[in-house]
Design a protein around this motif. Sequence first.
Motif, PDB file in Angstrom:
ATOM      1  N   GLU A  44       1.846   6.066   5.495  1.00 39.89           N
ATOM      2  CA  GLU A  44       1.265   5.061   6.395  1.00 39.89           C
ATOM      3  C   GLU A  44       1.883   3.694   6.127  1.00 39.89           C
ATOM      4  OE1 GLU A  44      -3.012   4.868   6.456  1.00 39.89           O
ATOM      5  OE2 GLU A  44      -3.019   3.246   7.935  1.00 39.89           O
ATOM      6  N   ASN A  45       2.083   3.367   4.870  1.00 40.11           N
ATOM      7  CA  ASN A  45       2.660   2.069   4.508  1.00 40.11           C
ATOM      8  C   ASN A  45       3.744   2.130   3.428  1.00 40.11           C
ATOM      9  OD1 ASN A  45       1.066   0.224   6.197  1.00 40.11           O
ATOM     10  ND2 ASN A  45      -0.675   0.920   4.979  1.00 40.11           N
ATOM     11  N   LYS A  48       7.481   1.203   3.942  1.00 35.77           N
ATOM     12  CA  LYS A  48       7.840  -0.063   4.591  1.00 35.77           C
ATOM     13  C   LYS A  48       8.413  -1.016   3.539  1.00 35.77           C
ATOM     14  CE  LYS A  48       4.147   0.680   7.950  1.00 35.77           C
ATOM     15  NZ  LYS A  48       2.717   0.404   8.276  1.00 35.77           N
ATOM     16  N   HIS A  81       9.034   6.283   7.447  1.00 34.53           N
ATOM     17  CA  HIS A  81       8.570   5.218   8.355  1.00 34.53           C
ATOM     18  C   HIS A  81       8.453   3.931   7.565  1.00 34.53           C
ATOM     19  CE1 HIS A  81       6.109   3.410  11.555  1.00 34.53           C
ATOM     20  NE2 HIS A  81       5.341   2.942  10.609  1.00 34.53           N
ATOM     21  N   TRP A  85      11.515  -3.127  10.775  1.00 33.42           N
ATOM     22  CA  TRP A  85      10.268  -3.477  11.486  1.00 33.42           C
ATOM     23  C   TRP A  85      10.056  -4.970  11.324  1.00 33.42           C
ATOM     24  CZ3 TRP A  85       4.528  -2.384   9.848  1.00 33.42           C
ATOM     25  CH2 TRP A  85       3.694  -2.439  10.983  1.00 33.42           C
ATOM     26  N   ARG A  87       7.262  -6.394  10.914  1.00 25.27           N
ATOM     27  CA  ARG A  87       6.073  -6.672  10.103  1.00 25.27           C
ATOM     28  C   ARG A  87       6.215  -5.998   8.743  1.00 25.27           C
ATOM     29  NH1 ARG A  87       1.050  -4.532  13.080  1.00 25.27           N
ATOM     30  NH2 ARG A  87       0.114  -5.298  11.168  1.00 25.27           N
ATOM     31  N   MET A  88       5.415  -6.477   7.776  1.00 28.47           N
ATOM     32  CA  MET A  88       5.338  -5.861   6.447  1.00 28.47           C
ATOM     33  C   MET A  88       6.699  -5.772   5.739  1.00 28.47           C
ATOM     34  SD  MET A  88       2.334  -3.034   7.070  1.00 28.47           S
ATOM     35  CE  MET A  88       2.019  -2.715   5.332  1.00 28.47           C
ATOM     36  N   ASN A 129      11.663   0.270  14.457  1.00 33.56           N
ATOM     37  CA  ASN A 129      10.279   0.362  14.905  1.00 33.56           C
ATOM     38  C   ASN A 129       9.915  -0.874  15.731  1.00 33.56           C
ATOM     39  OD1 ASN A 129       7.699   1.615  14.894  1.00 33.56           O
ATOM     40  ND2 ASN A 129       7.000   0.349  13.169  1.00 33.56           N
ATOM     41  N   GLU A 130       9.435  -0.653  16.939  1.00 31.68           N
ATOM     42  CA  GLU A 130       8.839  -1.720  17.752  1.00 31.68           C
ATOM     43  C   GLU A 130       9.807  -2.875  18.053  1.00 31.68           C
ATOM     44  OE1 GLU A 130       5.196  -2.808  15.719  1.00 31.68           O
ATOM     45  OE2 GLU A 130       4.295  -0.865  16.105  1.00 31.68           O
ATOM     46  N   ASN A 170      11.120   4.194  17.379  1.00 30.30           N
ATOM     47  CA  ASN A 170       9.674   4.396  17.475  1.00 30.30           C
ATOM     48  C   ASN A 170       9.018   3.159  18.093  1.00 30.30           C
ATOM     49  OD1 ASN A 170       7.341   6.081  16.610  1.00 30.30           O
ATOM     50  ND2 ASN A 170       6.868   4.380  15.213  1.00 30.30           N
ATOM     51  N   GLN A 204       4.124   6.314  19.693  1.00 32.16           N
ATOM     52  CA  GLN A 204       3.041   6.119  18.719  1.00 32.16           C
ATOM     53  C   GLN A 204       1.715   6.701  19.213  1.00 32.16           C
ATOM     54  OE1 GLN A 204       2.748   2.069  17.287  1.00 32.16           O
ATOM     55  NE2 GLN A 204       4.876   2.021  16.590  1.00 32.16           N
ATOM     56  N   HIS A 206      -1.269   5.209  19.974  1.00 33.32           N
ATOM     57  CA  HIS A 206      -2.558   4.658  19.541  1.00 33.32           C
ATOM     58  C   HIS A 206      -3.392   4.431  20.806  1.00 33.32           C
ATOM     59  CE1 HIS A 206      -1.272   4.040  15.446  1.00 33.32           C
ATOM     60  NE2 HIS A 206      -0.193   3.404  15.857  1.00 33.32           N
ATOM     61  N   GLU A 235       1.981   8.520  15.918  1.00 29.97           N
ATOM     62  CA  GLU A 235       0.868   7.769  15.311  1.00 29.97           C
ATOM     63  C   GLU A 235      -0.422   7.962  16.095  1.00 29.97           C
ATOM     64  OE1 GLU A 235       1.960   3.704  14.375  1.00 29.97           O
ATOM     65  OE2 GLU A 235       4.045   4.258  13.981  1.00 29.97           O
ATOM     66  N   TRP A 272      -2.513   9.299  12.965  1.00 27.22           N
ATOM     67  CA  TRP A 272      -2.321   8.135  12.077  1.00 27.22           C
ATOM     68  C   TRP A 272      -3.453   8.067  11.037  1.00 27.22           C
ATOM     69  CZ3 TRP A 272       2.119   6.524  11.052  1.00 27.22           C
ATOM     70  CH2 TRP A 272       2.321   5.314  10.382  1.00 27.22           C
ATOM     71  N   TRP A 280      -7.040   2.815  10.198  1.00 24.93           N
ATOM     72  CA  TRP A 280      -6.770   1.374  10.362  1.00 24.93           C
ATOM     73  C   TRP A 280      -7.488   0.783  11.573  1.00 24.93           C
ATOM     74  CZ3 TRP A 280      -2.722  -1.066  13.776  1.00 24.93           C
ATOM     75  CH2 TRP A 280      -2.410  -0.253  14.876  1.00 24.93           C
TER      76      TRP A 280
HETATM   77  C1  XIL Z   1      -0.381   0.007  10.112  1.00 24.77           C
HETATM   78  C2  XIL Z   1      -1.138   0.630   8.969  1.00 24.77           C
HETATM   79  O1  XIL Z   1      -1.915   1.681   9.439  1.00 24.77           O
HETATM   80  C3  XIL Z   1      -2.022  -0.406   8.308  1.00 24.77           C
HETATM   81  O2  XIL Z   1      -2.602   0.114   7.113  1.00 24.77           O
HETATM   82  C4  XIL Z   1      -1.210  -1.670   7.974  1.00 24.77           C
HETATM   83  O3  XIL Z   1      -2.081  -2.659   7.488  1.00 24.77           O
HETATM   84  C5  XIL Z   1      -0.471  -2.170   9.200  1.00 24.77           C
HETATM   85  O4  XIL Z   1       0.335  -1.133   9.707  1.00 24.77           O
HETATM   86  N1  XIL Z   1       2.471   0.688  14.282  1.00 24.77           N
HETATM   87  C6  XIL Z   1       3.170   1.189  13.220  1.00 24.77           C
HETATM   88  C7  XIL Z   1       2.462   1.431  11.934  1.00 24.77           C
HETATM   89  O5  XIL Z   1       4.343   1.534  13.360  1.00 24.77           O
HETATM   90  O6  XIL Z   1       3.298   1.256  10.816  1.00 24.77           O
HETATM   91  C8  XIL Z   1       1.247   0.577  11.793  1.00 24.77           C
HETATM   92  O7  XIL Z   1       0.544   0.947  10.607  1.00 24.77           O
HETATM   93  C9  XIL Z   1       0.376   0.699  13.009  1.00 24.77           C
HETATM   94  C10 XIL Z   1       1.106   0.255  14.251  1.00 24.77           C
END
Ligand code: XIL
Length: 312
Positions: A44-45, A48, A81, A85, A87-88, A129-130, A170, A204, A206, A235, A272, A280
Amino acid sequence: MRTLRDAAADADVHVGAAVDVDALRTDTDYRQTLAREFDAVTAENAMKWGPLADGERGYDFADADDVVEFADRHDMYVRGHALVWHRMYPEWVRPWTRSAADADRLLRNHIYTVAGRYRGRVDAWDVVNEAVADDGGLRETQWLDALGPEYVDRAFEYAADVSDADLFYNDYGADGLSAKADEVYDLVSDLVARGVPVDGVGLQLHVFDDLVPPADVAANVERLTDLGLDVHVTELDVGIGEAVADREAQAQYYHDVVAAAVDAGADTVVTWGVDDGQSWLPPLGHGEAPLLFDEEFARKPAHGAVVDALSE
Ligand code: XIL
């Protein structure tokens, strides 16, 4: 009751879950459920850049290694994964002041280090990613700023240099038919046309506000597979609230969207998370209880619905 894993094997697809490393280490029910029900994992993380970073330019692979070792032990397919990206990632990566040569070196080193380490053990990588912005075009990132759109090509090329995994683009909001899905389609069509080593697209999925019509997901999967690309649902989660009213409606949607995606040619479906206690989405206010197992690891109606979707 059949496990997801049994149903997936019969359908010749993978069914996976995103793994939380703390739960993996401390919770026996979590581990048992993961190993019994799923034949694929993604971190999940833990893979990264931010979580991997150890000081300036260093890496600590302990968490990521735990995920990969668990997968080895239980004969699971591994989705890595994510290499690039917005983020993170560590603070020190952030300055948008790098020269193109500097940014390129940094991107290459990161991809070589991480994808190289897991060569032969990660089966598919989310390389980028994204990268598509919600309002169109490529998202403003330091990579775009320093290298231009070509950074996407470079990322795939560097991953191909050191990894034998299938290489994925992704994204979210590109699951069904939408302006963003069209942008993603155009982006990957162009990569394929120019011979950039992309093997697949991750949707993804979601789901917590608008329900993405399963027929639209099928149409999107079909046009992507027509490009010669593999498609994974990467996801999947379905928050109860705005999108679906209760567990039964949730189960119905899980059934319909998994059946549609798999019938159209998606060969891997990853939720996810494992259980509702670890998701999350609820802390973000994006619906409740979005996964296939409740906080006690009991199977929810959505579990049976996915088994049925894979068994038809
Ligand atoms: C999310 C995780 O689930 C969280 O724990 C973290 O705080 C933020 O990232 N798209 C993605 C994932 O590609 O990596 C993200 O995961 C959710 C959205």
